[in-house]
Design a protein around this motif. Structure first.
Motif, PDB file in Angstrom:
ATOM      1  N   ASN A   6     -23.255  16.138 108.690  1.00  0.00           N
ATOM      2  CA  ASN A   6     -24.446  16.157 109.174  1.00  0.00           C
ATOM      3  C   ASN A   6     -25.620  14.905 108.730  1.00  0.00           C
ATOM      4  O   ASN A   6     -26.366  14.514 109.245  1.00  0.00           O
ATOM      5  CB  ASN A   6     -25.119  17.321 109.769  1.00  0.00           C
ATOM      6  CG  ASN A   6     -24.438  18.177 110.933  1.00  0.00           C
ATOM      7  OD1 ASN A   6     -23.694  17.414 111.578  1.00  0.00           O
ATOM      8  ND2 ASN A   6     -24.487  19.456 110.800  1.00  0.00           N
ATOM      9  N   ARG A   7     -25.651  15.115 107.302  1.00  0.00           N
ATOM     10  CA  ARG A   7     -26.398  14.391 106.577  1.00  0.00           C
ATOM     11  C   ARG A   7     -25.872  12.849 106.380  1.00  0.00           C
ATOM     12  O   ARG A   7     -26.831  12.046 106.383  1.00  0.00           O
ATOM     13  CB  ARG A   7     -26.685  14.926 105.413  1.00  0.00           C
ATOM     14  CG  ARG A   7     -27.699  16.110 105.383  1.00  0.00           C
ATOM     15  CD  ARG A   7     -28.187  16.437 103.877  1.00  0.00           C
ATOM     16  NE  ARG A   7     -27.057  17.461 103.572  1.00  0.00           N
ATOM     17  CZ  ARG A   7     -26.505  17.311 102.029  1.00  0.00           C
ATOM     18  NH1 ARG A   7     -27.344  17.004 101.109  1.00  0.00           N
ATOM     19  NH2 ARG A   7     -25.632  18.176 101.612  1.00  0.00           N
ATOM     20  N   VAL A   8     -24.677  12.916 106.434  1.00  0.00           N
ATOM     21  CA  VAL A   8     -23.988  11.447 106.296  1.00  0.00           C
ATOM     22  C   VAL A   8     -23.743  10.402 107.485  1.00  0.00           C
ATOM     23  O   VAL A   8     -23.933   9.600 107.436  1.00  0.00           O
ATOM     24  CB  VAL A   8     -22.764  11.589 105.348  1.00  0.00           C
ATOM     25  CG1 VAL A   8     -21.962  10.213 105.128  1.00  0.00           C
ATOM     26  CG2 VAL A   8     -23.207  12.121 103.996  1.00  0.00           C
ATOM     27  N   THR A  14     -19.697   4.189 103.789  1.00  0.00           N
ATOM     28  CA  THR A  14     -18.117   4.434 103.651  1.00  0.00           C
ATOM     29  C   THR A  14     -17.944   5.987 103.018  1.00  0.00           C
ATOM     30  O   THR A  14     -18.575   6.442 102.193  1.00  0.00           O
ATOM     31  CB  THR A  14     -17.556   3.407 102.945  1.00  0.00           C
ATOM     32  OG1 THR A  14     -17.914   2.114 103.346  1.00  0.00           O
ATOM     33  CG2 THR A  14     -16.145   3.505 102.842  1.00  0.00           C
ATOM     34  N   VAL A  15     -17.093   6.631 103.587  1.00  0.00           N
ATOM     35  CA  VAL A  15     -16.867   8.044 103.222  1.00  0.00           C
ATOM     36  C   VAL A  15     -15.334   8.080 102.694  1.00  0.00           C
ATOM     37  O   VAL A  15     -14.400   7.699 103.604  1.00  0.00           O
ATOM     38  CB  VAL A  15     -17.190   9.068 104.332  1.00  0.00           C
ATOM     39  CG1 VAL A  15     -16.837  10.470 103.809  1.00  0.00           C
ATOM     40  CG2 VAL A  15     -18.591   8.836 104.716  1.00  0.00           C
ATOM     41  N   LEU A  16     -15.038   8.888 101.621  1.00  0.00           N
ATOM     42  CA  LEU A  16     -13.861   9.084 101.212  1.00  0.00           C
ATOM     43  C   LEU A  16     -13.676  10.689 101.187  1.00  0.00           C
ATOM     44  O   LEU A  16     -14.546  11.552 100.789  1.00  0.00           O
ATOM     45  CB  LEU A  16     -13.608   8.854  99.783  1.00  0.00           C
ATOM     46  CG  LEU A  16     -12.342   9.133  99.091  1.00  0.00           C
ATOM     47  CD1 LEU A  16     -11.195   8.484  99.801  1.00  0.00           C
ATOM     48  CD2 LEU A  16     -12.388   8.910  97.736  1.00  0.00           C
ATOM     49  N   LEU A  32     -17.787  13.081 111.507  1.00  0.00           N
ATOM     50  CA  LEU A  32     -18.539  11.884 111.048  1.00  0.00           C
ATOM     51  C   LEU A  32     -18.856  10.999 112.218  1.00  0.00           C
ATOM     52  O   LEU A  32     -19.979  10.505 112.403  1.00  0.00           O
ATOM     53  CB  LEU A  32     -17.992  11.279 109.824  1.00  0.00           C
ATOM     54  CG  LEU A  32     -18.156  11.958 108.737  1.00  0.00           C
ATOM     55  CD1 LEU A  32     -17.118  11.399 107.455  1.00  0.00           C
ATOM     56  CD2 LEU A  32     -19.690  11.858 108.034  1.00  0.00           C
ATOM     57  N   HIS A  33     -17.887  10.393 113.104  1.00  0.00           N
ATOM     58  CA  HIS A  33     -17.890   9.495 114.250  1.00  0.00           C
ATOM     59  C   HIS A  33     -18.716  10.034 115.070  1.00  0.00           C
ATOM     60  O   HIS A  33     -19.772   9.352 115.658  1.00  0.00           O
ATOM     61  CB  HIS A  33     -16.518   9.232 114.653  1.00  0.00           C
ATOM     62  CG  HIS A  33     -16.550   8.083 115.635  1.00  0.00           C
ATOM     63  ND1 HIS A  33     -16.975   6.753 115.636  1.00  0.00           N
ATOM     64  CD2 HIS A  33     -16.311   8.415 117.048  1.00  0.00           C
ATOM     65  CE1 HIS A  33     -16.850   6.292 117.068  1.00  0.00           C
ATOM     66  NE2 HIS A  33     -16.499   7.304 117.674  1.00  0.00           N
ATOM     67  N   VAL A 155     -19.412   8.063  99.601  1.00  0.00           N
ATOM     68  CA  VAL A 155     -19.865   9.392  99.721  1.00  0.00           C
ATOM     69  C   VAL A 155     -18.665  10.179  99.453  1.00  0.00           C
ATOM     70  O   VAL A 155     -17.475   9.751 100.257  1.00  0.00           O
ATOM     71  CB  VAL A 155     -20.504   9.815 101.052  1.00  0.00           C
ATOM     72  CG1 VAL A 155     -20.708  11.345 101.301  1.00  0.00           C
ATOM     73  CG2 VAL A 155     -21.848   9.119 101.091  1.00  0.00           C
ATOM     74  N   LEU A 156     -18.417  11.219  98.936  1.00  0.00           N
ATOM     75  CA  LEU A 156     -17.177  11.765  98.739  1.00  0.00           C
ATOM     76  C   LEU A 156     -17.205  13.243  99.278  1.00  0.00           C
ATOM     77  O   LEU A 156     -18.198  13.970  99.119  1.00  0.00           O
ATOM     78  CB  LEU A 156     -16.789  12.097  97.169  1.00  0.00           C
ATOM     79  CG  LEU A 156     -15.493  12.974  96.870  1.00  0.00           C
ATOM     80  CD1 LEU A 156     -14.559  12.346  97.375  1.00  0.00           C
ATOM     81  CD2 LEU A 156     -15.382  13.244  95.507  1.00  0.00           C
TER      82      LEU A 156
END
Length: 189
Positions: A6-8, A14-16, A32-33, A155-156
């Motif tokens: 929710n924060r990202v 870009t997220v891994l 996320l999308h 962001v991991l």
């Protein structure tokens, strides 16, 4: 995990996502999308381990007619198809080093060059990547590029297996009972 999602999500970072097989990495990517400003755009999921190196390159970046045997028409590729949306690269650690270099270039320049073309095309796509492998170990053994790791790991998100989060079992049980009861037209209490 969902608090971090929710924060990202509102960012274009870009997220891994790292986690064992079956932990719900694709569900996290879709969340996320769905919570992002790109939610009206397309969400495309690509399993990078499902393609040979050359086919993956063609599928990701597109190709021009005649660029290789069987290329009977132009193809836009997943990057262009996801323009304005999200591209989920699942099992990203299974890509060849050559493909990793090309992914890195797209992340850095936001330009895709189809196979058989010299002309780059701009893309506006958010990348979410996932793996069930330990990428740090993959880098140590020379199987994953360090520069790509740092581009993907803005962001991991770690998704722990259910055996390590037993407190989620009642919540998941209720959700599955409600889903399948509705599908079956049954009222279950």
């Amino acid at each position: 995990v969902m608090d971090l999602v929710n924060r990202v999500a509102p960012t274009d970072s870009t997220v891994l996502i790292q986690g064992e097989s079956g932990t719900g990495k694709e569900l996290v990517a879709r969340a996320l999308h769905d919570r992002s400003s790109r939610q009206d755009g397309v969400f495309i999921s690509v399993n990078c381990s499902a393609f040979t190196e050359t086919l993956l390159e063609s599928e990701l970046f597109g190709h021009k007619k005649g660029s290789f045997t069987g290329a009977v028409a132009d193809s836009e590729g997943f990057f262009k198809a996801a323009d304005g949306g999200t591209l989920f690269l699942d099992e990203v650690a299974d890509m060849s080093l050559t493909t990793q270099v090309k992914i890195l270039r797209v992340l850095e320049e936001r330009v895709v060059t189809p196979v058989g073309s010299t002309q780059g095309e701009p893309v506006d796509v958010r990348i979410v990547a996932a793996t069930n492998k330990n990428i740090l170990e993959e880098m140590e053994h020379g199987r994953f590029r360090e520069d790509l790791y740092y581009r993907l790991n803005v962001v991991l998100l770690r998704v722990d297996p259910l055996r390590e989060r037993a407190e989620d079992i009642p919540l998941l049980s209720r959700a599955f009972v409600a889903k399948y009861a509705q599908e079956a037209g049954k009222e279950i209490q």
